[in-house]
Design a protein around this motif. Structure first.
Motif, short mmCIF file in Angstrom:
data_model
loop_
_atom_site.label_atom_id
_atom_site.label_comp_id
_atom_site.label_asym_id
_atom_site.label_seq_id
_atom_site.Cartn_x
_atom_site.Cartn_y
_atom_site.Cartn_z
N CYS A 44 0.79 -1.20 -0.22
CA CYS A 44 0.03 -0.01 0.11
C CYS A 44 0.88 1.08 0.19
O CYS A 44 0.48 2.11 0.56
CB CYS A 44 -1.04 -0.12 1.23
SG CYS A 44 -2.20 -1.45 1.11
N GLN A 45 1.93 1.16 -0.57
CA GLN A 45 2.87 2.29 -0.58
C GLN A 45 3.11 2.90 -2.01
O GLN A 45 3.31 4.10 -2.03
CB GLN A 45 4.30 1.77 0.02
CG GLN A 45 4.55 1.38 1.18
CD GLN A 45 4.11 2.56 2.08
OE1 GLN A 45 4.36 3.54 2.31
NE2 GLN A 45 3.30 1.92 3.29
N ASP A 83 -4.96 0.13 -5.71
CA ASP A 83 -3.90 -0.60 -5.25
C ASP A 83 -4.46 -1.93 -5.14
O ASP A 83 -5.17 -2.17 -3.92
CB ASP A 83 -3.37 -0.10 -3.95
CG ASP A 83 -1.97 -0.88 -3.64
OD1 ASP A 83 -1.90 -2.02 -4.09
OD2 ASP A 83 -1.23 -0.51 -2.66
N ASP A 127 -0.93 4.09 3.90
CA ASP A 127 -0.94 4.63 2.55
C ASP A 127 -0.42 5.79 2.14
O ASP A 127 -1.35 6.92 2.50
CB ASP A 127 -2.39 3.99 1.69
CG ASP A 127 -2.29 3.95 0.39
OD1 ASP A 127 -1.12 4.51 -0.36
OD2 ASP A 127 -3.41 3.67 -0.46
N LYS A 133 -3.47 7.52 -0.07
CA LYS A 133 -4.76 7.24 0.21
C LYS A 133 -5.67 8.45 -0.44
O LYS A 133 -6.87 8.03 -0.59
CB LYS A 133 -4.82 7.24 1.86
CG LYS A 133 -4.49 8.41 2.46
CD LYS A 133 -4.74 8.29 4.15
CE LYS A 133 -3.89 9.41 4.58
NZ LYS A 133 -2.30 9.12 4.75
#
Length: 336
Positions: free
Chosen positions: A20-21, A75, A103, A106
């Protein structure tokens, strides 16, 4: 001990690099629903988008655990990671918060989750393209982005709440309501639906009640509805096979007959009708009742008559030449 284990798990999971990066440069803008049926406990996701093969990215579900829809600048990791967190004991809101909080991107995400207790949560990032938003209630969440207008997801919620039928039917109604309200401003291309059991059987292939995709179609939701109806027919055929293995011929025939009422003979190329006829003749010894079903199959494809001649060798019809001749002649009659 359990809370400590989960805490350690979360620390390792969320500190791992790459989770989640980094956003994918895939704008899977769409509308979707995650939901649970309180009567059966079944959970699922349904989605439509103007993007090819939306079903390979957005919907995730696991029996006894929950369901996830990950979209916008998507993602896909939200899917398996969300399920992993819920499997470890986190509620859907807690699982979603844990992932969103780590994240860096986000603001461009849109994600919804629901767990096995019907607790739902959604996140719509501040940079999701207008019109974008979500509506969360107990047992479901609807979410959309890049819509024609901001009334799309409220229309989905209203349709889902007022619809009758099982979970698959109600989620389809939500998708249809979204499209009727204007849907994706770019148009439409693909759709998908996944429905899983309330409790895992330990056999993943049995846990998924529906797992259908429309990859590229001018009217994907309509096509998805056709596929759901077709799968219902084949579920009845499978049910008939199950009863047949248990030598319960009455229940097998009942299931097979139900399959023939769900879709027209053309939809299965006559197969549903064919196996009703064969079961009546071979197992129930009801030749006169079975022949009309074989005739129905032959009307769709003449090769069913050839298959009749091959079945005695595998025990699916008596090795009786006079009977086989009677069946094939009846199938080929000109008046048919």
């Amino acid at each position: 001990m359990r809370s400590l284990t989960i805490s350690i798990f979360l620390t390792l999971l969320l500190s791992s690099p790459g989770l989640c990066q980094k956003p994918l440069s895939i704008p899977v803008s769409t509308y979707s629903i995650v939901a649970r049926d309180p009567a059966t406990g079944e959970m699922g996701v349904a989605v439509q988008s103007h993007w090819f093969s939306v079903g390979s990215v957005v919907p995730w579900a696991e029996a006894g655990v929950g369901a996830v829809a990950t979209q916008s600048f998507v993602d896909p990791a939200y899917g398996p990671l969300g399920l992993e967190l819920m499997r470890a004991g986190k509620s859907a809101p807690a699982a979603l918060n844990a992932l969103v909080s780590t994240d860096e991107d986000k603001a461009v995400r849109q994600v919804a989750m629901i767990d096995a207790k019907g607790r739902a949560a959604a996140h719509t990032g501040s940079r999701a393209i207008f019109a974008a938003g979500h509506h969360v209630e107990k047992q479901y969440s609807v979410q959309a982005n890049l819509m024609d207008k901001p009334t799309v997801w409220p229309a989905m919620a209203k349709a889902f709440e007022s619809a009758e039928g099982d979970l698959a039917e109600r989620m389809l109604c939500a998708l249809e309501a979204a499209q009727a309200e204007g849907g994706d401003i770019r148009g439409r291309q693909s759709a998908a639906i996944v429905v899983v059991r309330a409790v895992s059987t330990g056999k993943p292939w049995e846990d998924r009640l529906f797992d259908l995709r429309v990859e590229d179609h001018p009217n994907p939701v309509n096509e998805l509805r056709r596929l759901v109806r077709l799968q219902r027919a084949y579920q009845k055929l499978n049910e008939g096979d199950m009863w047949l293995t248990k030598k319960d011929f009455a229940k097998a025939i009942e299931s097979y007959k139900q399959a023939t009422t769900i879709v027209p003979d053309k939809a299965t190329n006559g197969e549903a009708a064919f196996w009703v006829g064969i079961t009546l003749i071979n197992d129930a010894k009801q030749v006169d009742e079975g022949i009309p079903y074989l005739v129905r199959a032959y009307r769709q494809d003449s090769r069913w008559a050839e298959l009749v001649t091959r079945l005695p060798a595998v025990g699916l019809l008596p090795d009786d030449k006079s009977l086989i001749d009677r069946l094939t002649i009846a199938m080929k009659k000109k008046e048919n």
